[in-house]
Design an enzyme around this catalytic site. Structure first.
Site, mmCIF file in Angstrom:
data_model
loop_
_atom_site.group_PDB
_atom_site.id
_atom_site.type_symbol
_atom_site.label_atom_id
_atom_site.label_comp_id
_atom_site.label_asym_id
_atom_site.label_seq_id
_atom_site.Cartn_x
_atom_site.Cartn_y
_atom_site.Cartn_z
ATOM 1 N N LYS A 264 7.480 7.277 57.104
ATOM 2 C CA LYS A 264 7.551 8.577 56.415
ATOM 3 C C LYS A 264 8.377 9.560 57.253
ATOM 4 O O LYS A 264 8.445 9.411 58.474
ATOM 5 C CB LYS A 264 6.133 9.163 56.291
ATOM 6 C CG LYS A 264 5.250 8.494 55.264
ATOM 7 C CD LYS A 264 3.880 9.188 55.226
ATOM 8 C CE LYS A 264 2.952 8.527 54.231
ATOM 9 N NZ LYS A 264 3.400 8.629 52.833
ATOM 10 N N ARG A 338 -2.391 0.780 47.570
ATOM 11 C CA ARG A 338 -2.622 -0.125 46.448
ATOM 12 C C ARG A 338 -2.859 -1.562 46.933
ATOM 13 O O ARG A 338 -3.559 -2.322 46.289
ATOM 14 C CB ARG A 338 -1.446 -0.039 45.457
ATOM 15 C CG ARG A 338 -0.137 -0.519 45.978
ATOM 16 C CD ARG A 338 1.049 -0.066 45.113
ATOM 17 N NE ARG A 338 1.339 1.359 45.275
ATOM 18 C CZ ARG A 338 2.295 1.994 44.619
ATOM 19 N NH1 ARG A 338 3.037 1.363 43.724
ATOM 20 N NH2 ARG A 338 2.500 3.277 44.822
HETATM 21 N N1 BES Z 1 -0.895 8.154 51.295
HETATM 22 C C1 BES Z 1 0.267 8.198 50.524
HETATM 23 C C2 BES Z 1 0.166 9.140 49.325
HETATM 24 C C3 BES Z 1 -0.001 10.607 49.606
HETATM 25 C C4 BES Z 1 1.087 11.440 49.528
HETATM 26 C C5 BES Z 1 -1.244 11.142 49.841
HETATM 27 C C6 BES Z 1 0.924 12.785 49.747
HETATM 28 C C7 BES Z 1 -1.403 12.485 50.059
HETATM 29 C C8 BES Z 1 -0.304 13.315 50.006
HETATM 30 C C9 BES Z 1 0.617 6.812 49.985
HETATM 31 O O1 BES Z 1 0.210 5.740 50.747
HETATM 32 C C10 BES Z 1 2.085 6.743 49.893
HETATM 33 O O2 BES Z 1 2.727 6.808 50.899
HETATM 34 N N2 BES Z 1 2.588 6.624 48.685
HETATM 35 C C11 BES Z 1 3.998 6.582 48.459
HETATM 36 C C12 BES Z 1 4.232 5.520 47.435
HETATM 37 C C13 BES Z 1 5.682 5.174 47.238
HETATM 38 C C14 BES Z 1 6.232 4.501 48.459
HETATM 39 C C15 BES Z 1 5.783 4.269 46.040
HETATM 40 C C16 BES Z 1 4.431 7.933 47.936
HETATM 41 O O3 BES Z 1 3.689 8.549 47.189
HETATM 42 O O4 BES Z 1 5.504 8.386 48.324
HETATM 43 ZN ZN ZN Z 2 1.678 5.256 52.241
#
Ligand code: BES
Ligand code: ZN
Ligand code: ZN
Length: 486
Positions: A264, A338
């Protein structure tokens, strides 16, 4: 903080009293003409009009030692429950800022559920996470006495519900706010074990990383590979003597989500210590089953690990076999929630015959884009279960919004080289994540998924009952659901 609920008359021995008043309407709460006259004169002199959110305070009584805080509720026809929750919480914050230790709050007669929510949000007004401050900024306020006008016979019920919700919420918030170097998967498992020790109807079983791998939960294991912390699958089993329904609650327990190799951006990455908020909500619920004693069997299952890059971490393109046999190609290692949930869902369905399965997770940024920070995304394969959750949401003031999963989202998950991939199309990311989870729900099982990515944490606080960080989203919703259906 202590609190009490009474429905007696107000006494002048009470030192600090919050009196809510509608615009230009005086209520004679005391039956005391002198105070009535005093308030009347404050209103005629326009020091206080009762406009929504207005606060005016003064001393009264023969020795001028009784503090009255007038709280404006505004016009009756412009008021709604949500505005009430905010304004009462605001008045508690105000009383706390005046450094009073004990305060009495008058709550006019409302529906029992609304009264319960006013009490809960008022109590939350002084919540803060200060565990790691050398000088904790504790609230000055130590006790709130709610003087409510609801029927005497409903008092105990309101008190029990408000007390347990509040306790569960603070517990869940504390866990979510804890940093990942303190709240590791192991620490999370220990919290579950402690809950088990407090309640002899709860049995707790912990699976470590080795066991997770050997059981064949490869999707879960793939996520934990990049971290040195031992992954845990936490199972809590509440079985009362008599029950006729079984409810399974599954929580995402990522104690930190750096994204893995698909790392990230660093901006706000620290907030990903709260990526276990679904899990902390499940633990919060279990914490108070001892007080609520619902007549359902309730299983809690939390997949807890960290998602980190590292030389052992899984890589994009890797393929794993899930516990239910489907193979998954990992396109993006940041779509890890997921993967973990899919295996935990498969596992609980094999172990328990559930009437309802509800998972709760900070799953997608896309859900935040779609719904903002006040509505939890609700996805389900069963209309009745969806309605039950919407109903519970209305009463508990823990807002949800139904979202779609249809075949097109499943289509997007087809992989060239495996049965599925863990990433959908460019748009509708919250729905494709839900569709991925649905791939692991057996036919005929009633399942709902709650995406709390937006509601689980706040960075810009705009409500008096929230504080920066974790919110405990889903706790009130699930307790209400249990209350309605068990
Ligand atoms: N934990 C994150 C989602 C999240 C984002 C929670 C912001 C709280 C605040 C999740 O694991 C994630 O990183 N999701 C990605 C999915 C994508 C790679 C398909 C996302 O939402 O960017
Ligand atoms: Zn994630
Ligand atoms: Zn995550």
């Amino acid at each position: 903080m202590k609190f009490d609920i009474v429905n007696t008359n107000l006494k002048f021995s009470d030192k600090v009293i919050i009196l809510p008043l509608f615009e230009k309407k005086i209520e004679n709460y005391f039956g005391d003409e002198n105070v009535y006259e005093e308030i009347n004169s404050i209103i005629t002199q326009k020091f206080f009009l009762g406009k929504y959110g207005e606060i005016f305070n003064f001393f009264t009584g023969s020795e001028k030692k009784i503090k009255i805080i007038l709280l404006g509720l505004g016009k009756k026809d412009e008021l709604n429950p949500e505005k009430l929750y905010e304004v009462f919480a605001k008045s508690i914050k105000f009383a706390d800022s005046l450094k009073f230790k004990e305060v009495n709050v008058v709550i006019p007669k409302f529906d029992n559920k609304i009264t319960q929510n006013i009490i809960e949000t008022s109590l939350l007004a002084t919540y803060r996470y200060d565990e790691h401050k050398s000088k904790p900024q504790k609230a000055e306020l130590e006790k709130i006495i709610f003087n409510i006008k609801n029927d005497k016979k409903d008092l105990d019920e309101i008190k029990l519900r408000a007390q347990s919700s509040w306790k569960a919420l603070c517990f869940a918030r504390d866990l979510s706010n804890a940093p990942s170097n303190k709240l590791t998967p192991d620490a999370m498992a220990n919290e579950a074990i402690k809950i088990g020790k407090e309640n002899n109807l709860i049995k707790v079983k912990i699976f470590n990383e080795e066991e997770i791998k050997n059981l064949g939960l490869e999707l879960f294991y793939s996520v934990s590979k990049g971290s040195d912390e031992d992954a845990k699958m936490i199972i809590l089993d509440y079985t009362p003597k008599k029950y006729n329904k079984t409810l399974v609650l599954v929580g995402k327990g990522l104690t930190f989500d750096a994204g893995g190799v698909s790392i990230k951006p660093s901006q706000n990455m620290h907030e990903m210590k709260m990526d276990m908020s679904g899990g902390s909500t499940v633990l919060g619920v279990f914490k108070v089953l001892k007080d609520l004693k619902p007549q359902c069997r309730i299983i809690g299952a939390i997949g807890s690990t960290e998602n980190l890059p590292g030389h052992k971490a899984q890589k994009p393109g890797d393929i794993w076999k899930s516990y239910n046999g489907k193979t998954v190609e990992v396109i993006d290692t940041d779509a890890e929630g997921r993967l973990v949930l899919a295996d935990v869902l498969s596992y609980v369905q094999k172990q328990y015959k559930a009437d309802y399965i509800i998972d709760i997770a900070t799953l997608t940024g896309a859900c935040v884009v779609a719904l903002g920070c006040e509505y939890t995304g609700l996805f389900s394969n069963d209309n009745k279960l969806e309605d039950m959750l919407v109903e519970a949401s209305k009463d508990s003031f823990d807002k949800v919004w139904p979202m779609p999963i249809d075949d097109s989202f499943h289509e997007e998950l087809k992989s060239d080289v495996a049965d599925l991939k863990n990433l959908g199309g460019r748009y509708g990311g919250a729905s494709s994540a839900a569709a991925f989870l649905e791939e692991f729900v057996d036919k005929g099982n009633k399942w709902a998924h709650l995406d709390i990515a937006g509601t689980g944490m706040v960075s810009n606080v705009n409500k008096s009952y929230l504080s920066k960080g974790a919110t405990g989203s889903g706790v009130k919703l699930l307790l209400e659901f249990i209350n309605n259906n068990c």
